[in-house]
Design a protein around this motif. Structure first.
Motif, short mmCIF file in Angstrom:
data_model
loop_
_atom_site.label_atom_id
_atom_site.label_comp_id
_atom_site.label_asym_id
_atom_site.label_seq_id
_atom_site.Cartn_x
_atom_site.Cartn_y
_atom_site.Cartn_z
N ASN A 141 25.35 -58.82 -47.73
CA ASN A 141 25.27 -60.16 -48.32
C ASN A 141 26.57 -60.96 -48.10
O ASN A 141 26.76 -62.01 -48.67
N LYS A 142 27.47 -60.43 -47.27
CA LYS A 142 28.71 -61.15 -46.96
C LYS A 142 28.76 -61.52 -45.48
O LYS A 142 29.82 -61.56 -44.87
N GLN A 143 27.60 -61.76 -44.90
CA GLN A 143 27.54 -62.02 -43.47
C GLN A 143 27.42 -63.51 -43.12
O GLN A 143 27.53 -63.87 -41.97
N GLY A 144 27.19 -64.37 -44.10
CA GLY A 144 27.04 -65.81 -43.81
C GLY A 144 28.39 -66.46 -43.56
O GLY A 144 29.45 -65.86 -43.77
N SER A 145 28.37 -67.74 -43.11
CA SER A 145 29.64 -68.40 -42.78
C SER A 145 30.57 -68.57 -43.95
O SER A 145 31.76 -68.40 -43.83
N SER A 146 30.02 -68.95 -45.14
CA SER A 146 30.93 -69.12 -46.28
C SER A 146 31.57 -67.80 -46.66
O SER A 146 32.74 -67.74 -47.01
N GLN A 147 30.80 -66.70 -46.57
CA GLN A 147 31.35 -65.38 -46.89
C GLN A 147 32.38 -64.95 -45.85
O GLN A 147 33.43 -64.39 -46.19
N LEU A 148 32.10 -65.26 -44.58
CA LEU A 148 33.05 -64.91 -43.51
C LEU A 148 34.34 -65.71 -43.66
O LEU A 148 35.43 -65.20 -43.42
N LEU A 149 34.21 -66.94 -44.11
CA LEU A 149 35.39 -67.77 -44.40
C LEU A 149 36.26 -67.10 -45.47
O LEU A 149 37.49 -67.02 -45.34
N GLU A 150 35.61 -66.57 -46.52
CA GLU A 150 36.35 -65.89 -47.58
C GLU A 150 37.03 -64.62 -47.05
O GLU A 150 38.14 -64.28 -47.47
N VAL A 151 36.37 -63.94 -46.13
CA VAL A 151 36.96 -62.74 -45.51
C VAL A 151 38.26 -63.12 -44.80
O VAL A 151 39.28 -62.44 -44.93
N CYS A 152 38.25 -64.24 -44.06
CA CYS A 152 39.46 -64.71 -43.37
C CYS A 152 40.58 -64.99 -44.39
O CYS A 152 41.73 -64.59 -44.19
N LYS A 153 40.21 -65.66 -45.47
CA LYS A 153 41.20 -66.02 -46.49
C LYS A 153 41.83 -64.77 -47.13
O LYS A 153 43.01 -64.76 -47.44
#
Length: 200
Positions: A21-33
């Motif tokens: 459930n962390k594969q979408g763009s907003s989730q990927l953005l959070e991963v970068c942060k």
């Protein structure tokens, strides 16, 4: 790494431990942060679809072709391939030709393109027994991929999910084992550029 007979001096490892459930763009953005807060031993590169303008501003720097988050974390938006110059909101499936996108699996499911449907009724232009409820995608002036909510006359969903489509290609399933990857060349070029920048 090899693509269409061109070799690159790097190997790609996919981060497999992210939750589904962390594969979408907003989730990927959070991963970068989160990951840029501490130094990464191996450079981490996040690749985003280009179909969400709000996300685009945060993950891509046009001046160098990618964004440097610091501590070995980088991101970029998929470049627009030559055969899709009229589509600005690109997602990874657009890298394939229309004929490849429309391949049917053994259960008679497939991905659909938004221009296959009537924008008001949602009915398929060539097969009136099919219709979609994804009307928002049909109203867009961009060519969208439809991977859900396409129903036949018996109300069966005949859309193939993007995940299944990718899995078929990765596993070289019958009917999905002869796709062309030339359009991906520019993606590899950007990855190579990031690695040169990182290690210089």
């Amino acid at each position: 790494m090899k693509n269409e007979n061109k070799f690159y001096d790097f190997e790609i490892e996919y981060k497999e431990d992210l939750e589904p459930n962390k594969q979408g763009s907003s989730q990927l953005l959070e991963v970068c942060k989160q990951f840029c807060k501490q130094k990464q031993i191996t450079p981490m590169i996040a690749i985003f679809d280009r179909d969400e303008p709000n996300i685009m501003k945060k993950i891509h720097d046009d001046s160098q072709g990618f964004k440097n988050w610091g501590n070995g974390v980088y991101s970029f938006a998929l470049p627009i391939p030559n055969h899709r110059q009229d589509v600005k909101e690109i997602c990874i499936e657009h890298y394939y030709q229309d004929s490849e996108i429309k391949r049917t699996d053994k259960r008679n499911r497939r991905l659909f393109l938004s221009d296959e449907f009537h924008s008001n009724s949602g009915k398929h232009l060539n097969n009136p027994q099919l219709n979609t409820t994804e009307i928002n995608k049909l109203k867009s002036n961009q060519l969208k991929i439809i991977d859900d909510k396409v129903f036949d006359s018996e109300n069966n969903n005949v859309a193939l999910s993007k995940n299944d489509f990718a899995t078929y290609i990765y596993n070289k399933e019958e009917g999905f084992n002869d796709f062309g990857f030339r359009a991906f060349q520019e993606v590899f070029e950007i990855v190579n550029k990031i690695l040169i920048y990182h290690y210089k």
